[in-house]
Design an enzyme around this catalytic site. Structure first.
Site, short mmCIF file in Angstrom:
data_model
loop_
_atom_site.label_atom_id
_atom_site.label_comp_id
_atom_site.label_asym_id
_atom_site.label_seq_id
_atom_site.Cartn_x
_atom_site.Cartn_y
_atom_site.Cartn_z
N SER A 335 37.10 50.78 24.65
CA SER A 335 37.90 50.90 23.43
C SER A 335 37.78 52.31 22.84
CB SER A 335 37.48 49.82 22.44
OG SER A 335 38.35 49.77 21.33
N ASP A 625 46.86 44.28 25.87
CA ASP A 625 45.66 43.45 26.04
C ASP A 625 45.33 42.65 24.78
OD1 ASP A 625 44.62 45.30 24.26
OD2 ASP A 625 43.16 46.16 25.65
N HIS A 678 41.22 42.39 24.94
CA HIS A 678 40.67 43.73 24.70
C HIS A 678 39.14 43.75 24.68
CE1 HIS A 678 40.57 47.83 23.27
NE2 HIS A 678 39.82 47.48 22.24
#
Length: 720
Positions: A335, A625, A678
């Site tokens: 991320s 995602d 995610h």
């Protein structure tokens, strides 16, 4: 006359049954009056105890401990009364107001306990293990004030959710790869977590409200929930950064937790990096060759070095590791951690940063594993700093939204989000060139052909065919993803592209936010070599891959691993308040800037909803995602870094997409082994296999490009 001897009362003897943990004693005279009834109750409770896990038996107390022979009073004491010598009897009861605050929480926990009992009756061991895994660190006693609920009952409820041992399945595929294929550690590994993944500890000793939280996590663990629910103002004071400096407010010190524990679990039962850590350990890694470079994700990247010397410490760690092991590092980022690492690549080489020279990355880094990295930003960041909203808040029901607004208003949320300089690193980059214009966007057509036709007709102001016009739709909807903010009819505002949205944000957010953004980040794109030569040297560009090229490391490899096939917020329908509230001063202690407290006068219009067009309560959804849209995770990997302008050294980039599949198990709330969400992708079985192959030096065994989405098609439409 000899003194009369006093008969000694016979000593009571207690026997403990190891199978039931039931305490038996000798009944006194008073309790014999109801011995038959008490015996029946005791047998019933013992039978109930046998249905619970071995380590969570209800301890049944004998009626000799009860002064009241009534059945109701005995039942109450049998379950809830602590030992006479315990500390429970010596503690004061919590205030009535505090009791009411945890009624809802306590009810939820009781419901979960009953669900567990029902699950045990099914004898489905797999489901029970999967469910209990999420509560392995569950501790009800730490979540409620002292004296609120008897400790004995708390212990019994908490124990129901704790698994006895770790199963072998939690170490797969690592264990399998070690046994069958001989996987062993080769390269040292450093993991860089994403936003909100790292726990933040309080080190404040002078601020009045913070002293009681010393060395406790204000972000992460159940302490965070207690602080938010019972001490909200203190929590905000600690979490909010100074709007002028971007650093800690006076008297407040919040620091990132350190070690692998900093981001293995965010809160008890909610894993983040734990599956990766377990599988690395399964092939032989430990804390001598596996590190987690935790950081305070609230800080702007430049302030990570100013306050914590974060990048200097990371540089020294990699240099020391190379000297000891003789091997380069594999850097695994997730991320926002991918943007932090990209900034580090430029910082470590620059004379304005680490002064490592142009070959430092080449000499110290073997691979950059980019897991779900939002390289071109996230639209939800724009919505968060603009109006304090995201899809999660927009999709709340009317009642929930009202409660949230009363408890934590949009003004407070926007104010808090704008103070976090780290969050602004994910504002979408590339402007209209990447995200599209009113005429169209590269990733339009995510839904069916009928939707595309509707958008084209609306954009051209043409009549929509009857077959389509009869369907539920609204002219207020955005004709294209290129309208990042599509304003509803009656708002007297035009649709805003990404460039327009940045201008709107600048007007609404105030001087402090604009100064912070200008000082730390750029969101444009260099399209010529002359432009790149200029922006490459600017620290504000170092987290933007469109204005800062990859390092001079031709032997390094980049692996892009990300999820697709899950609805992701891509743009929004906004509306405008008719009664605009002007900027106000924030009266909370420590806030002196006249820019805080500005009430957002626009909001996501949740009345716009159409599943057919992928619009959920004002949020227009595309492929991605679940958090980061496909353009952001995929464009640089499949197209941008294939260009010499952005990758002058010709670093090999391998993209591997993973289609999202939810687990069929009703208790696997994290999606299972094939999830591509995610965050949950860190527990994806195939992603873990790929990562282990890279760190074990087996990355040449089948790790080739794997594309399932339309990212190549979308990339050709990006104007770069």
């Amino acid at each position: 006359m000899a003194p009369r001897k006093r008969n000694k009362a016979p000593k009571q003897s207690n026997s403990y049954n190891n199978d039931t943990d039931t305490v038996n004693g000798v009944e006194d005279d008073h309790s014999k009056k109801c011995s038959d009834t008490a015996q029946e109750i005791e047998e019933a409770l013992t039978k109930l105890s046998n249905t619970l896990p071995i380590d969570s038996k209800l301890r049944v107390r004998h009626p000799s401990l009860s002064r009241n022979p009534s059945v109701a009073d005995y039942l109450h004491r049998a379950l809830f009364v602590p030992d006479p010598d315990s500390q429970e009897l010596k503690r004061k009861h919590a205030p009535p107001g505090t009791r009411r605050r945890v009624v809802l929480l306590f009810g939820i926990l009781i419901g979960m306990a009953l669900a567990t009992l029902l699950m045990q009756q099914t004898r489905d061991a797999a489901y029970i293990e999967a469910f209990s895994h999420y509560f392995q660190d569950f501790d009800l006693a730490s979540m409620v004030p002292t004296g609120m609920i008897p400790e004995e009952f708390i212990g019994n409820v908490s124990a129901m959710f704790k698994p006895e041992i770790l199963t072998e399945e939690q170490f797969y595929p690592g264990e399998e790869l070690r046994v069958k294929y001989g996987y062993r550690p080769k390269y040292p590994v450093t993991m860089i977590p994403g936003i909100v993944s790292t726990g933040l500890e309080s080190w404040s000793t002078t601020h009045n409200c913070s002293q009681k939280y010393f060395r406790k996590r204000m972000w992460g663990t159940t302490t965070m929930f207690k602080a938010v629910l019972l001490d909200k103002e203190c929590w905000i004071t600690n979490m909010r950064l100074d709007s002028a400096t971007g650093l800690d407010p006076e008297g407040v010190r919040l620091r990132a937790a350190q070690g692998l524990e900093a981001a293995d679990y965010l809160v008890p039962g909610y894993w983040v990096w734990a599956p990766i850590i377990k599988n690395l350990a399964a092939i032989g890694y430990d804390n001598n060759n596996m590190y987690l470079a935790a950081y305070d994700w609230r800080l702007a990247f430049s302030n990570l070095e100013v306050r914590d010397n974060y990048f200097s410490r990371l540089k020294s760690s990699l240099e020391m590791s190379l000297k000891i092991t003789g091997e380069k590092h594999v850097l695994v980022a997730h991320s926002m951690g991918s943007l932090v690492l990209y900034y580090f690549f430029k910082w470590v080489e620059s004379d304005l940063g680490g002064k490592g020279g142009p070959n430092w990355v080449r000499d110290h880094v073997h691979s950059f594993v980019n897991i779900a990295g939002p390289m071109l930003g996230v639209p939800k960041t724009l919505a968060a700093v603009l109006s304090g909203e995201v899809r999660d808040t927009a999709q709340l029901g009317v009642v929930s939204a009202y409660v949230l607004e009363k408890f934590f208003s949009r003004r407070e949320r926007a104010d808090l989000f704008r103070s976090w300089g780290g969050l602004s690193s994910m504002i979408p980059k590339g402007g209209d060139r990447v995200w599209g214009s009113i005429k169209g966007a590269p990733d339009d057509g995510t839904h069916d052909e009928e939707e595309t036709l509707v958008k084209e007709k609306i954009a051209k102001h043409e009549e929509v065919p009857d077959a389509i016009s009869k369907k539920k739709r609204s002219d207020r909807k955005s004709p294209t993803f290129g309208a990042m903010l599509a304003f509803a009819q009656g708002s007297n505002m035009d649709h805003h592209t990404m460039d327009d949205s940045m201008q709107l944000l600048s007007k609404m957010a105030g001087n402090d936010f604009n100064t912070m953004l200008t000082k730390n980040y750029t969101v444009g794109a260099s399209v010529t070599q002359a432009q790149m030569d200029k922006t490459n040297k600017l620290p504000t560009s170092w987290s933007n891959p469109l204005e800062a090229s990859l390092p001079n490391a031709p032997n390094m490899k980049i692996y892009c691993l990300y999820g697709v096939g899950k609805s992701t917020e891509r743009s929004y329908t906004y509306n405008r308040m008719s009664d605009f509230t002007p900027p106000i001063l924030d009266q909370r202690p420590g806030n002196v800037s006249d820019e805080t407290g500005r009430v957002p006068n626009i909001y996501i219009d949740t009345s716009v909803h159409d599943d057919k067009l992928g619009i959920s309560y004002g949020v227009h959804q595309g492929d991605g995602d679940g958090t980061v849209p496909l353009l952001s995770t995929g464009y640089m990997c499949v197209e941008g870094w294939k260009k010499k302008l952005y990758n002058p050294a010709g670093i090999k980039v391998i993209t591997r997409e993973f289609t999202h599949h939810s687990s069929p198990s009703p208790v696997d709330i994290r999606g299972g082994k094939r999830t591509a969400d995610h965050v949950d992708i860190l527990g994806n079985y195939q992603v873990t296999r790929d990562l282990l192959a890279i760190v074990a030096g087996r990355d040449g065994e089948g790790l080739e490009e794997q594309i399932f989405s339309k990212i190549r098609e979308y990339s050709t439409k990006v104007d770069l």
